[in-house]
Design a protein around this motif. Structure first.
Motif, PDB file in Angstrom:
ATOM      1  N   GLY A 317       0.888 -64.412 -20.646  1.00 62.78           N
ATOM      2  CA  GLY A 317       0.454 -65.295 -19.572  1.00 62.78           C
ATOM      3  C   GLY A 317      -0.153 -66.602 -20.019  1.00 62.78           C
ATOM      4  O   GLY A 317      -0.904 -67.220 -19.259  1.00 62.78           O
ATOM      5  N   SER A 318       0.153 -67.080 -21.228  1.00 64.73           N
ATOM      6  CA  SER A 318      -0.419 -68.341 -21.697  1.00 64.73           C
ATOM      7  C   SER A 318       0.218 -69.530 -20.981  1.00 64.73           C
ATOM      8  O   SER A 318       1.426 -69.553 -20.736  1.00 64.73           O
ATOM      9  CB  SER A 318      -0.229 -68.492 -23.202  1.00 64.73           C
ATOM     10  N   GLY A 319      -0.583 -70.549 -20.685  1.00 66.42           N
ATOM     11  CA  GLY A 319      -0.097 -71.732 -19.995  1.00 66.42           C
ATOM     12  C   GLY A 319       0.833 -72.566 -20.864  1.00 66.42           C
ATOM     13  O   GLY A 319       0.812 -72.495 -22.095  1.00 66.42           O
ATOM     14  N   PHE A 320       1.644 -73.367 -20.217  1.00 70.14           N
ATOM     15  CA  PHE A 320       2.581 -74.246 -20.904  1.00 70.14           C
ATOM     16  C   PHE A 320       2.952 -75.382 -19.956  1.00 70.14           C
ATOM     17  O   PHE A 320       2.596 -75.370 -18.779  1.00 70.14           O
ATOM     18  CB  PHE A 320       3.840 -73.477 -21.330  1.00 70.14           C
ATOM     19  N   GLN A 321       3.628 -76.375 -20.472  1.00 70.55           N
ATOM     20  CA  GLN A 321       4.190 -77.403 -19.602  1.00 70.55           C
ATOM     21  C   GLN A 321       5.693 -77.460 -19.807  1.00 70.55           C
ATOM     22  O   GLN A 321       6.208 -77.070 -20.853  1.00 70.55           O
ATOM     23  CB  GLN A 321       3.555 -78.776 -19.845  1.00 70.55           C
ATOM     24  N   PHE A 322       6.403 -77.947 -18.773  1.00 73.25           N
ATOM     25  CA  PHE A 322       7.845 -78.116 -18.900  1.00 73.25           C
ATOM     26  C   PHE A 322       8.279 -79.442 -18.308  1.00 73.25           C
ATOM     27  O   PHE A 322       7.645 -79.984 -17.400  1.00 73.25           O
ATOM     28  CB  PHE A 322       8.615 -76.959 -18.255  1.00 73.25           C
ATOM     29  N   LEU A 323       9.359 -79.966 -18.863  1.00 75.02           N
ATOM     30  CA  LEU A 323      10.026 -81.168 -18.359  1.00 75.02           C
ATOM     31  C   LEU A 323      11.506 -80.870 -18.257  1.00 75.02           C
ATOM     32  O   LEU A 323      12.139 -80.423 -19.226  1.00 75.02           O
ATOM     33  CB  LEU A 323       9.801 -82.354 -19.298  1.00 75.02           C
ATOM     34  N   TYR A 324      12.077 -81.122 -17.079  1.00 80.19           N
ATOM     35  CA  TYR A 324      13.510 -80.942 -16.878  1.00 80.19           C
ATOM     36  C   TYR A 324      14.215 -82.282 -17.075  1.00 80.19           C
ATOM     37  O   TYR A 324      13.862 -83.291 -16.455  1.00 80.19           O
ATOM     38  CB  TYR A 324      13.789 -80.411 -15.475  1.00 80.19           C
ATOM     39  N   VAL A 325      15.223 -82.288 -17.957  1.00 78.62           N
ATOM     40  CA  VAL A 325      16.025 -83.488 -18.207  1.00 78.62           C
ATOM     41  C   VAL A 325      17.473 -83.175 -17.848  1.00 78.62           C
ATOM     42  O   VAL A 325      18.151 -82.417 -18.565  1.00 78.62           O
ATOM     43  CB  VAL A 325      15.929 -83.936 -19.681  1.00 78.62           C
ATOM     44  N   PRO A 326      17.973 -83.712 -16.728  1.00 80.22           N
ATOM     45  CA  PRO A 326      19.368 -83.440 -16.339  1.00 80.22           C
ATOM     46  C   PRO A 326      20.336 -84.149 -17.272  1.00 80.22           C
ATOM     47  O   PRO A 326      20.035 -85.212 -17.816  1.00 80.22           O
ATOM     48  CB  PRO A 326      19.442 -84.002 -14.917  1.00 80.22           C
ATOM     49  N   TYR A 327      21.510 -83.554 -17.468  1.00 84.49           N
ATOM     50  CA  TYR A 327      22.520 -84.201 -18.293  1.00 84.49           C
ATOM     51  C   TYR A 327      23.022 -85.496 -17.652  1.00 84.49           C
ATOM     52  O   TYR A 327      23.644 -86.323 -18.328  1.00 84.49           O
ATOM     53  CB  TYR A 327      23.691 -83.252 -18.547  1.00 84.49           C
ATOM     54  N   SER A 328      22.742 -85.676 -16.376  1.00 81.12           N
ATOM     55  CA  SER A 328      23.139 -86.901 -15.675  1.00 81.12           C
ATOM     56  C   SER A 328      22.104 -88.015 -15.806  1.00 81.12           C
ATOM     57  O   SER A 328      22.288 -89.096 -15.243  1.00 81.12           O
ATOM     58  CB  SER A 328      23.352 -86.600 -14.187  1.00 81.12           C
ATOM     59  N   ALA A 329      21.022 -87.789 -16.550  1.00 86.45           N
ATOM     60  CA  ALA A 329      19.977 -88.801 -16.691  1.00 86.45           C
ATOM     61  C   ALA A 329      20.553 -90.086 -17.265  1.00 86.45           C
ATOM     62  O   ALA A 329      21.401 -90.068 -18.171  1.00 86.45           O
ATOM     63  CB  ALA A 329      18.854 -88.281 -17.588  1.00 86.45           C
ATOM     64  N   GLY A 330      20.094 -91.213 -16.743  1.00 83.89           N
ATOM     65  CA  GLY A 330      20.566 -92.502 -17.212  1.00 83.89           C
ATOM     66  C   GLY A 330      20.179 -92.759 -18.657  1.00 83.89           C
ATOM     67  O   GLY A 330      19.028 -92.623 -19.039  1.00 83.89           O
ATOM     68  N   GLY A 331      21.167 -93.133 -19.473  1.00 83.93           N
ATOM     69  CA  GLY A 331      20.900 -93.472 -20.867  1.00 83.93           C
ATOM     70  C   GLY A 331      20.602 -92.292 -21.760  1.00 83.93           C
ATOM     71  O   GLY A 331      20.168 -92.476 -22.910  1.00 83.93           O
ATOM     72  N   LEU A 332      20.825 -91.062 -21.277  1.00 85.06           N
ATOM     73  CA  LEU A 332      20.504 -89.890 -22.087  1.00 85.06           C
ATOM     74  C   LEU A 332      21.429 -89.780 -23.301  1.00 85.06           C
ATOM     75  O   LEU A 332      22.643 -89.845 -23.184  1.00 85.06           O
ATOM     76  CB  LEU A 332      20.631 -88.620 -21.242  1.00 85.06           C
ATOM     77  N   VAL A 333      20.809 -89.617 -24.455  1.00 83.42           N
ATOM     78  CA  VAL A 333      21.503 -89.235 -25.680  1.00 83.42           C
ATOM     79  C   VAL A 333      20.843 -87.946 -26.126  1.00 83.42           C
ATOM     80  O   VAL A 333      19.702 -87.939 -26.601  1.00 83.42           O
ATOM     81  CB  VAL A 333      21.375 -90.313 -26.774  1.00 83.42           C
ATOM     82  N   GLY A 334      21.529 -86.818 -25.933  1.00 82.92           N
ATOM     83  CA  GLY A 334      20.910 -85.538 -26.253  1.00 82.92           C
ATOM     84  C   GLY A 334      21.773 -84.387 -25.807  1.00 82.92           C
ATOM     85  O   GLY A 334      22.867 -84.564 -25.276  1.00 82.92           O
ATOM     86  N   GLY A 335      21.258 -83.159 -26.032  1.00 79.06           N
ATOM     87  CA  GLY A 335      22.029 -82.017 -25.619  1.00 79.06           C
ATOM     88  C   GLY A 335      21.461 -80.693 -26.081  1.00 79.06           C
ATOM     89  O   GLY A 335      20.405 -80.627 -26.719  1.00 79.06           O
ATOM     90  N   HIS A 336      22.199 -79.633 -25.739  1.00 78.69           N
ATOM     91  CA  HIS A 336      21.885 -78.256 -26.089  1.00 78.69           C
ATOM     92  C   HIS A 336      22.732 -77.912 -27.303  1.00 78.69           C
ATOM     93  O   HIS A 336      23.962 -77.915 -27.230  1.00 78.69           O
ATOM     94  CB  HIS A 336      22.220 -77.363 -24.893  1.00 78.69           C
ATOM     95  N   ILE A 337      22.094 -77.611 -28.427  1.00 81.81           N
ATOM     96  CA  ILE A 337      22.791 -77.441 -29.689  1.00 81.81           C
ATOM     97  C   ILE A 337      22.835 -75.972 -30.105  1.00 81.81           C
ATOM     98  O   ILE A 337      21.815 -75.263 -30.060  1.00 81.81           O
ATOM     99  CB  ILE A 337      22.115 -78.269 -30.808  1.00 81.81           C
ATOM    100  N   ASN A 338      24.027 -75.506 -30.509  1.00 81.11           N
ATOM    101  CA  ASN A 338      24.201 -74.179 -31.064  1.00 81.11           C
ATOM    102  C   ASN A 338      23.674 -74.203 -32.501  1.00 81.11           C
ATOM    103  O   ASN A 338      24.238 -74.866 -33.381  1.00 81.11           O
ATOM    104  CB  ASN A 338      25.681 -73.784 -31.046  1.00 81.11           C
ATOM    105  N   GLY A 339      22.598 -73.473 -32.762  1.00 76.76           N
ATOM    106  CA  GLY A 339      21.976 -73.523 -34.075  1.00 76.76           C
ATOM    107  C   GLY A 339      22.815 -72.948 -35.188  1.00 76.76           C
ATOM    108  O   GLY A 339      22.666 -73.337 -36.352  1.00 76.76           O
ATOM    109  N   ASN A 340      23.723 -72.034 -34.876  1.00 78.30           N
ATOM    110  CA  ASN A 340      24.561 -71.417 -35.908  1.00 78.30           C
ATOM    111  C   ASN A 340      25.656 -72.349 -36.413  1.00 78.30           C
ATOM    112  O   ASN A 340      26.114 -72.218 -37.550  1.00 78.30           O
ATOM    113  CB  ASN A 340      25.194 -70.135 -35.383  1.00 78.30           C
TER     114      ASN A 340
END
Length: 543
Positions: A317-340
């Motif tokens: 039950g420890s607190g945390f923060q989150f930020l949602y970044v949609p793939y449609s965000a303007g100017g986004l350079v990023g992604g979900h990477i397969n670590g393997n």
């Protein structure tokens, strides 16, 4: 209460229509501690900073001399960042100093336990900026070194090379500045939070440390979705703060110490990324991970000295923060990477990055300027990183790795590392605590925050340089200031601010949602167009 009436005009000129959306607080100084000083422009768009922090040589970890830090900001933007208080493991960050080109608005170039207006230290211009605040947006930190030897000691012996963990706390922040929530000049105040830095893995309970980091602010006023989540027991969650329209009871559900985050209308597999961070205020560091599952994300927070590599142990039950970044965000350079493999599971801005897996737990990221040829350097921006994988032996649990990155000036690449959380008394350790913290593959999210032209929640209108949803006179002002120097006034995505961008602004003038009280008179429109045309013509003659 001393009220800065003149600042209202300055804020209106700086933000125009955007100020009506954001309800920018009026700077006040009840105690007259600021002496009539003002902060700079209120941050209404994404902004980030690279931050260097080091103790003096021969300081003792968590003891003699370790609070005397040398802190600097090698790069930041679009607004500059500064700090009004620092010691080992803690930095009180502020955005937008009143005079960003004046060295006195940044911490001194010396090793010091810095706390102006406290413990007899005199007033300093570093306090004349906006103190970062959880009520106004998400604050995410990344460790910007893959290991550091500060030359310090512990128990009479050299510490050696340590790895780091960094994040913002949620309930305690000192350091003078203008409170972003209510505008008052004060020491911390409601919602003010600190950047916290700690030794990863076992450290004999020392906890705090100092090293290079980066930090980014994502304002809720701009349209970002996120929350600071209170710790909880089984059942619906609760928020300390959040973006508008989120219902904590339906967005967060606690089950046996793990949180499930489900955003309305969002499919975690295809729609966007969830960046998470721990928020505890103690000196014992935590790590957090969010893995996409069942349309949402399962979140785990763990103690960084936890030696249970099965992943079954976490901070219930420890607190945390989150930020949602949609793939449609303007100017986004990023992604979900397969670590393997290093391959992108889902991404955006593919023409502006390459990412490859170098070896177990190590990845090489190239970020490119517009055109996809020349690489961005380490001062051009920063990376936001978040673990998104699962335990190798249990696909139902978020992973227990932690991430860092470091710019390689020889290759022009950013080297991202994913490491196992704990390894005690390892013969391979390069520090006196016995930590090995072996490199290990893990899925992760990344997003590039460009200091000249940062990402936006949605694709902006062409010519909307201040990203307030309107193409108006404020955008022309930004284009003039950026001409020939930066990409802030870049409407055609060619990497510069020039006459072609003015023509895009001119064609789209008036586009976007109207803002009450912000519609210019016809005469003003004509003057703006004439002024822009004159400036364009003059610069063409001088070219």
């Amino acid at each position: 209460m001393k009220r800065f009436a003149t600042s209202c005009l300055a804020l209106t000129l700086a933000f125009g229509a955007a100020a009506a959306h954001a309800e920018v607080p009026l700077p006040t100084d009840p105690s007259n501690s600021a002496g009539g000083g003002l902060p700079g422009a209120y941050p209404l768009t994404v902004s980030g900073a690279n931050i260097n922090a080091s103790p003096g040589i021969n300081s003792e970890l968590s003891a003699g001399g370790s609070d005397d830090l040398l802190v600097s900001f090698p790069s930041s933007g679009p607004l500059k960042w500064t700090d009004s208080r620092h010691n080992e493991g803690d930095i009180a960050l502020l955005i937008s100093p009143f005079a960003p080109n004046d060295p006195s608005y940044y911490p001194p170039n010396t090793h010091i336990n810095y706390k102006p207006l406290q413990d007899g230290q005199p007033f300093a211009n570093t306090t004349l900026a906006w103190r970062v605040n959880l009520f106004r947006g998400a604050l995410l930190a990344s460790v910007r070194t893959n290991g550091v030897n500060n030359g310090d000691t512990y128990a009479g012996s050299p510490v050696g090379t340590t790895r780091g963990i960094a994040y913002f706390n949620s309930d305690f922040g000192q350091g003078w500045g203008f409170n972003m929530n209510d505008g008052e000049f004060k020491n911390g105040g409601a919602g003010s939070v600190d950047l916290q830095m700690g030794v990863a893995g076992s450290d004999d309970g020392r906890g705090e440390a100092s090293f290079n980091t980066s930090a980014a602010y994502f304002p809720y006023e701009q349209g970002w979705t996120g929350a600071w989540v209170s710790g909880g027991t089984d059942g619906p969650g609760a928020f300390i703060a959040s973006s508008a329209g989120l219902d904590a009871a339906t967005v967060v559900t606690w089950t046996s110490g793990l949180a499930q985050v489900a955003l309305p209308g969002v499919n975690s597999a295809n729609d966007g990324m969830l960046f998470v961070a721990p928020t505890n205020s103690g000196n014992s560091s935590d790590v957090a991970a969010a893995t996409p599952t069942a349309g949402g994300w399962k979140v785990a927070v763990r103690e960084d000295e936890d030696g249970d590599t099965s992943g079954a142990s976490y901070n219930f039950g420890s607190g945390f923060q989150f930020l949602y970044v949609p793939y449609s965000a303007g100017g986004l350079v990023g992604g979900h990477i397969n670590g393997n493999t290093g391959a992108a599971i889902k991404s955006a801005g593919d023409a502006q990055f390459d990412l490859v897996r170098d070896s177990e737990g190590q990845y090489r990221l190239s970020v490119y300027n517009a055109g996809g040829v020349t690489k961005k350097n380490g001062d051009a921006g920063m990376l936001v990183l978040s673990v998104a994988g699962t335990i190798p032996t249990d696909a139902t649990l978020p992973d227990r790795t932690f991430l860092s990155y470091q710019y390689d000036s020889n290759s022009g690449d950013f080297i991202i590392q994913s490491r196992e959380l704990a390894a005690f008394n390892s013969p391979n350790s390069d520090n006196q605590f016995g930590d090995d913290l072996a490199l290990r593959d893990s899925d992760f999210y990344f997003a590039w925050v460009d200091f000249a032209n940062p990402l936006t929640p949605t694709t902006p209108l062409a010519g909307d340089f201040d990203h307030d949803g309107n193409v108006d006179g404020d955008d022309l002002t930004l284009w003039k200031a950026a001409y020939g120097a930066t990409a802030v006034g870049d409407a055609d995505s060619d990497g510069d601010s020039d006459g072609a961008d003015f023509l895009v602004w001119q064609r789209n003038f008036g586009a976007g949602a109207p803002v009450a009280g912000a519609v210019p008179e016809p005469a003003a429109i004509g003057l703006a167009l004439l002024g822009g045309a004159a400036l364009l013509a003059a610069r063409k003659r001088n070219a």
